[in-house]
Design an enzyme around this catalytic site. Structure first.
Site, PDB file in Angstrom:
ATOM      1  N   GLU A 147      26.002 -87.635  -3.571  1.00 13.34           N
ATOM      2  CA  GLU A 147      26.715 -87.585  -4.852  1.00 13.34           C
ATOM      3  C   GLU A 147      26.634 -86.172  -5.420  1.00 13.34           C
ATOM      4  O   GLU A 147      27.453 -85.328  -5.082  1.00 13.34           O
ATOM      5  CB  GLU A 147      26.199 -88.663  -5.811  1.00 13.34           C
TER       6      GLU A 147
HETATM    7  C1  HEC Z   1      30.044 -88.850  -6.091  1.00 16.54           C
HETATM    8  C2  HEC Z   1      30.542 -89.764  -7.080  1.00 16.54           C
HETATM    9  C3  HEC Z   1      29.704 -90.031  -8.295  1.00 16.54           C
HETATM   10  C4  HEC Z   1      29.212 -89.110  -9.207  1.00 16.54           C
HETATM   11  C5  HEC Z   1      29.344 -87.595  -9.159  1.00 16.54           C
HETATM   12  C6  HEC Z   1      28.580 -89.883 -10.246  1.00 16.54           C
HETATM   13  N1  HEC Z   1      28.680 -91.226  -9.987  1.00 16.54           N
HETATM   14 FE1  HEC Z   1      28.095 -92.713 -11.196  1.00 16.54          FE
HETATM   15  N2  HEC Z   1      28.437 -94.019  -9.719  1.00 16.54           N
HETATM   16  C7  HEC Z   1      28.977 -93.720  -8.477  1.00 16.54           C
HETATM   17  C8  HEC Z   1      28.814 -94.866  -7.591  1.00 16.54           C
HETATM   18  C9  HEC Z   1      29.269 -94.944  -6.147  1.00 16.54           C
HETATM   19  C10 HEC Z   1      28.156 -95.854  -8.339  1.00 16.54           C
HETATM   20  C11 HEC Z   1      27.723 -97.215  -7.840  1.00 16.54           C
HETATM   21  C12 HEC Z   1      26.492 -97.012  -6.981  1.00 16.54           C
HETATM   22  C13 HEC Z   1      25.727 -98.290  -6.730  1.00 16.54           C
HETATM   23  O1  HEC Z   1      25.898 -99.271  -7.448  1.00 16.54           O
HETATM   24  O2  HEC Z   1      24.872 -98.278  -5.833  1.00 16.54           O
HETATM   25  C14 HEC Z   1      27.951 -95.289  -9.678  1.00 16.54           C
HETATM   26  C15 HEC Z   1      27.381 -95.998 -10.756  1.00 16.54           C
HETATM   27  C16 HEC Z   1      27.266 -95.493 -12.034  1.00 16.54           C
HETATM   28  C17 HEC Z   1      26.895 -96.269 -13.198  1.00 16.54           C
HETATM   29  C18 HEC Z   1      26.583 -97.757 -13.222  1.00 16.54           C
HETATM   30  C19 HEC Z   1      27.769 -98.542 -13.676  1.00 16.54           C
HETATM   31  C20 HEC Z   1      27.599-100.012 -13.432  1.00 16.54           C
HETATM   32  O3  HEC Z   1      28.458-100.789 -13.870  1.00 16.54           O
HETATM   33  O4  HEC Z   1      26.629-100.433 -12.794  1.00 16.54           O
HETATM   34  C21 HEC Z   1      26.874 -95.400 -14.258  1.00 16.54           C
HETATM   35  C22 HEC Z   1      26.543 -95.745 -15.701  1.00 16.54           C
HETATM   36  C23 HEC Z   1      27.205 -94.093 -13.744  1.00 16.54           C
HETATM   37  N3  HEC Z   1      27.460 -94.198 -12.395  1.00 16.54           N
HETATM   38  C24 HEC Z   1      27.193 -92.925 -14.488  1.00 16.54           C
HETATM   39  C25 HEC Z   1      27.215 -91.656 -13.900  1.00 16.54           C
HETATM   40  C26 HEC Z   1      26.792 -90.432 -14.555  1.00 16.54           C
HETATM   41  C27 HEC Z   1      26.271 -90.325 -15.963  1.00 16.54           C
HETATM   42  C28 HEC Z   1      26.987 -89.418 -13.652  1.00 16.54           C
HETATM   43  C29 HEC Z   1      26.644 -87.950 -13.800  1.00 16.54           C
HETATM   44  C30 HEC Z   1      25.249 -87.655 -14.031  1.00 16.54           C
HETATM   45  C31 HEC Z   1      27.535 -90.034 -12.455  1.00 16.54           C
HETATM   46  N4  HEC Z   1      27.619 -91.385 -12.628  1.00 16.54           N
HETATM   47  C32 HEC Z   1      27.943 -89.328 -11.350  1.00 16.54           C
HETATM   48  C33 HEC Z   1      29.567 -92.538  -8.129  1.00 16.54           C
HETATM   49  C34 HEC Z   1      29.331 -91.346  -8.790  1.00 16.54           C
END
Ligand code: HEC
Ligand code: HEC
Length: 356
Positions: A147
């Site tokens: 990520e």
């Molecule tokens: C490369 C793509 C990527 C980036 C960059 C990223 N995310 Fe995500 N995010 C994901 C993915 C894929 C999941 C689900 C992962 C899992 O459930 O294992 C996720 C899950 C989440 C969730 C949980 C939502 C839920 O309904 O469970 C949140 C809140 C979130 N991200 C916030 C952030 C924040 C704040 C950042 C920056 C610090 C960020 N993400 C950066 C891909 C990304």
């Protein structure tokens, strides 16, 4: 419209007796009270397990705005190329619209990016619920090599070296720039990402004209079929774990199972949790295709078909499916007073295209 609502309410009141999806079975007095009380209250009582989204309160606006700045800033990624907003596009329903997650240096994970809108309403974060709070969740993407591929010491050094951030953090947090304060600012921003005032919420609050006839019928079907047993609360989901495939084995015959398909088993190691996931919120669901942790459904129609086959063990008629689609479309809410839409993002992409 009044007539339809009356019919709807009577139909649902009937269901309340017929179907045992309510935690406690209602007595007849309760149902009688439904019939004689004003529609707004009645509707709210009948749709008991689902509540309208409450506006976020008690947030610190300066921390929200600092969090917003960090959310869109690649400074949090190891090579300064990716921000939270790269994967969670606020102008595109809070997701990336892709079947997979694409991180730093093109690193791909075969898992659907969930929306960040209304994530504060989830009881835990991630598909497998491994983060208990939004603050705890932030560590995941920042340090995940697929990520943002960063380290916290690197992030803290870069943020401290930026005079604008350094000043804001020292003004707002006694500890200055730390993993905790960066995570808190991001989480505070995320808590502001609620989307109240969808057509369905307005209906719940008594605006009889907020929904079309199809949407009213779809909302009844959603209750009647038992979707609401799992998708409930303010988020219409996000408050329990359930197996994917309660009525039919969704993973049968697959020889390409990924670690992500194991769901909550990855967290607890308990066989009971294999293939169990956090029930996702259905808020703004019309904007967040593709669907499911493995992005196996490209459209709402497909997602509904999968749910009815594997979670309910039934088949729907084409008409019933359409009613559910139109109901789900009524769950698109407002962010900062503007209704979320995908058109906005298409226009924006066009503009970006013209600028290039
Ligand atoms: C490369 C793509 C990527 C980036 C960059 C990223 N995310 Fe995500 N995010 C994901 C993915 C894929 C999941 C689900 C992962 C899992 O459930 O294992 C996720 C899950 C989440 C969730 C949980 C939502 C839920 O309904 O469970 C949140 C809140 C979130 N991200 C916030 C952030 C924040 C704040 C950042 C920056 C610090 C960020 N993400 C950066 C891909 C990304
Ligand atoms: C037994 C619990 C249960 C029932 C009943 C249920 N769902 Fe689900 N629903 C889930 C779970 C768990 C997931 C996530 C599964 C996954 O991603 O593998 C899900 C996912 C979804 C999604 C995709 C969400 C997303 O963001 O990808 C939609 C749409 C959906 N359900 C709609 C419905 C509808 C409509 C009904 C009724 C016809 C229904 N569900 C009934 C548990 C349930």
């Amino acid at each position: 419209m009044k007539f339809i609502i009356t019919i709807a309410v009577i139909a649902i009141a009937g269901l309340v007796i017929a179907v045992s999806f309510f935690p406690s079975s209602p007595d007849t007095q309760f149902v009688e009270a439904q019939r004689s009380s004003p529609p707004a209250e009645t509707i709210q009582q009948v749709f008991g397990p689902i509540q309208p989204i409450q506006a976020a309160v008690g947030l610190d606006p300066d921390k929200v705005s600092l969090g917003a700045q960090l959310f869109s800033d690649p400074i949090l990624s190891g090579d300064n190329t990716i921000s939270c907003a790269t994967c969670h596009r606020l102008e595109a329903g809070g997701t990336n619209g892709l079947p997979m997650s694409v991180g730093i240096a093109g690193g791909i994970q075969q898992i659907n990016v969930p929306t960040v809108f209304n994530s504060s309403l989830n009881f835990v974060q991630f598909w497998d619920g491994r983060a208990k709070t939004l603050e705890e969740q932030v560590s995941g993407p920042v340090e995940n090599p697929l990520e943002m591929g960063a380290t916290w010491s690197g992030v803290i050094n870069r943020v401290k070296a930026n005079s604008d951030y350094a000043k804001k953090f020292s003004d707002l947090y006694t500890e200055g720039v730390t993993k905790d304060s960066v995570s808190h600012a991001l989480a505070e921003f995320e808590r502001s990402l609620t989307t109240p005032n969808s057509a369905f919420d307005r209906f719940l609050k008594g605006d009889e004209n907020a929904l079309s006839e199809e949407q009213v019928a779809g909302s009844i079907l959603f209750q009647q079929l038992g979707c609401v047993r799992c998708h409930q609360g303010q988020g219409i989901g996000g408050n329990m774990f359930q197996r994917m495939g309660t009525k039919k084995d969704y993973f049968a015959g697959r020889n390409d199972l990924t670690v992500h398909d194991m769901g909550r088993f990855n967290v607890t190691g308990d066989e009971y949790d294999r293939h169990r996931f956090k029930v996702p919120s259905l808020r703004n669901i019309a904007l967040t295709a593709p669907y499911f942790h493995d992005s196996s459904a490209a459209t709402l129609e497909e997602a509904i078909q999968t749910m009815t086959t594997y979670q309910l063990g039934r088949r729907l008629t084409e008409q019933e499916q359409q009613l559910l689609v139109s109901f789900l479309e009524s769950l698109t809410g407002e962010y900062n007073g503007t209704k979320l839409s995908l058109e906005a993002s298409v226009e924006k992409d066009d503009q970006n295209g013209k600028q290039l």
